[in-house]
Scaffold this active site. Structure first.
Site, mmCIF file in Angstrom:
data_model
loop_
_atom_site.group_PDB
_atom_site.id
_atom_site.type_symbol
_atom_site.label_atom_id
_atom_site.label_comp_id
_atom_site.label_asym_id
_atom_site.label_seq_id
_atom_site.Cartn_x
_atom_site.Cartn_y
_atom_site.Cartn_z
ATOM 1 N N VAL A 106 -1.724 -0.146 5.422
ATOM 2 C CA VAL A 106 -1.294 -0.855 6.620
ATOM 3 C C VAL A 106 -0.317 -0.013 7.436
ATOM 4 O O VAL A 106 -0.359 -0.001 8.672
ATOM 5 C CB VAL A 106 -0.660 -2.208 6.249
ATOM 6 C CG1 VAL A 106 -0.083 -2.895 7.479
ATOM 7 C CG2 VAL A 106 -1.690 -3.114 5.585
ATOM 8 N N GLU A 107 0.561 0.717 6.753
ATOM 9 C CA GLU A 107 1.591 1.486 7.448
ATOM 10 C C GLU A 107 1.050 2.749 8.114
ATOM 11 O O GLU A 107 1.408 3.054 9.252
ATOM 12 C CB GLU A 107 2.708 1.878 6.467
ATOM 13 C CG GLU A 107 3.584 0.729 6.014
ATOM 14 C CD GLU A 107 4.486 0.222 7.124
ATOM 15 O OE1 GLU A 107 4.678 0.951 8.127
ATOM 16 O OE2 GLU A 107 4.995 -0.904 7.005
ATOM 17 N N SER A 108 0.212 3.494 7.408
ATOM 18 C CA SER A 108 -0.172 4.808 7.927
ATOM 19 C C SER A 108 -1.635 5.176 7.731
ATOM 20 O O SER A 108 -2.042 6.269 8.143
ATOM 21 C CB SER A 108 0.687 5.883 7.250
ATOM 22 O OG SER A 108 0.363 5.967 5.866
#
Length: 209
Positions: A106-108
């Site tokens: 989700v972050e990267s």
């Protein structure tokens, strides 16, 4: 009406487990698998509850899953590249590896050079968070994963709620401490995204992919 005592019991159990980690490091190392399993059950139950709350239809979930899987067709799963680092962080901080993978996705999307307005790296750490977690190079995959997982663990222990911990990870824990409820849509949707990715990685693990 019968009271639900499951959540307080799990919260107390997690606190006891982590207290033992500090007092009995040798024994804690021997019990790593059991503690990760306990964390797995806790997060899996939360995932089911929050998916129901966010009311994401099965049709949408399947469509998103298939789209992501097609991007990996014929290519190595990007999560595999960081398997050893993720497992190291999982054992060190007692967080299930698929939960770590979900946050990274989700972050990267597993891009170690990813940048946003204030954060960079696999787990999108800000300068302040990196300093608090002892991370010197936020672009270094190992430092990012270890630092981000350490941060997740601290938030889970503080808020004793997976959704609040994830909102704190996304928006900053000070907003949770201050009782803020008017979060941006990104923060409101963030826990649901992580839970969906967690379930997806769980399914891939069961299928041996």
């Amino acid at each position: 009406m019968q009271k639900d005592t499951g959540k307080p019991f799990r919260s107390r159990l997690l606190i006891v487990v982590f207290a033992l980690l500090l007092l009995l490091p040798g024994q804690a190392f021997a019990d790593t698998d059991a503690e990760i399993l306990e964390c797995t059950d806790y997060i899996r139950q939360k995932a089911r509850q929050r998916l129901a709350k966010y009311n994401v239809s099965r049709k949408v979930r399947v469509k998103r899953t298939h789209r992501k899987r097609r991007t990996l067709k014929g290519k190595r799963n990007p999560a595999d590249r960081y398997h050893a680092i993720i497992m190291e962080a999982s054992r060190k901080y007692k967080i299930h590896p698929d939960f770590i993978r979900a946050v990274i996705m989700v972050e990267s999307s597993f891009n170690p050079r990813a940048k946003s307005k204030y954060a960079v790296g696999l787990m999108q750490l800000t300068k302040a968070t990196a300093e608090d977690m002892g991370v010197k190079d936020r672009f270094n995959p190992r430092q990012s994963v270890l630092g981000g997982t350490k941060y997740l663990r601290a938030l889970l222990l503080e808020f004793k709620d997976t959704t609040l911990a994830l909102k704190g990870y996304n928006a900053g824990p000070q907003h949770i401490r201050n009782g803020r409820t008017d979060f941006k849509p990104e923060t409101i949707e963030y826990p649901g995204k992580v839970f969906r990715e967690f379930r997806r990685f769980q399914q891939l693990s069961r299928k041996g992919k």
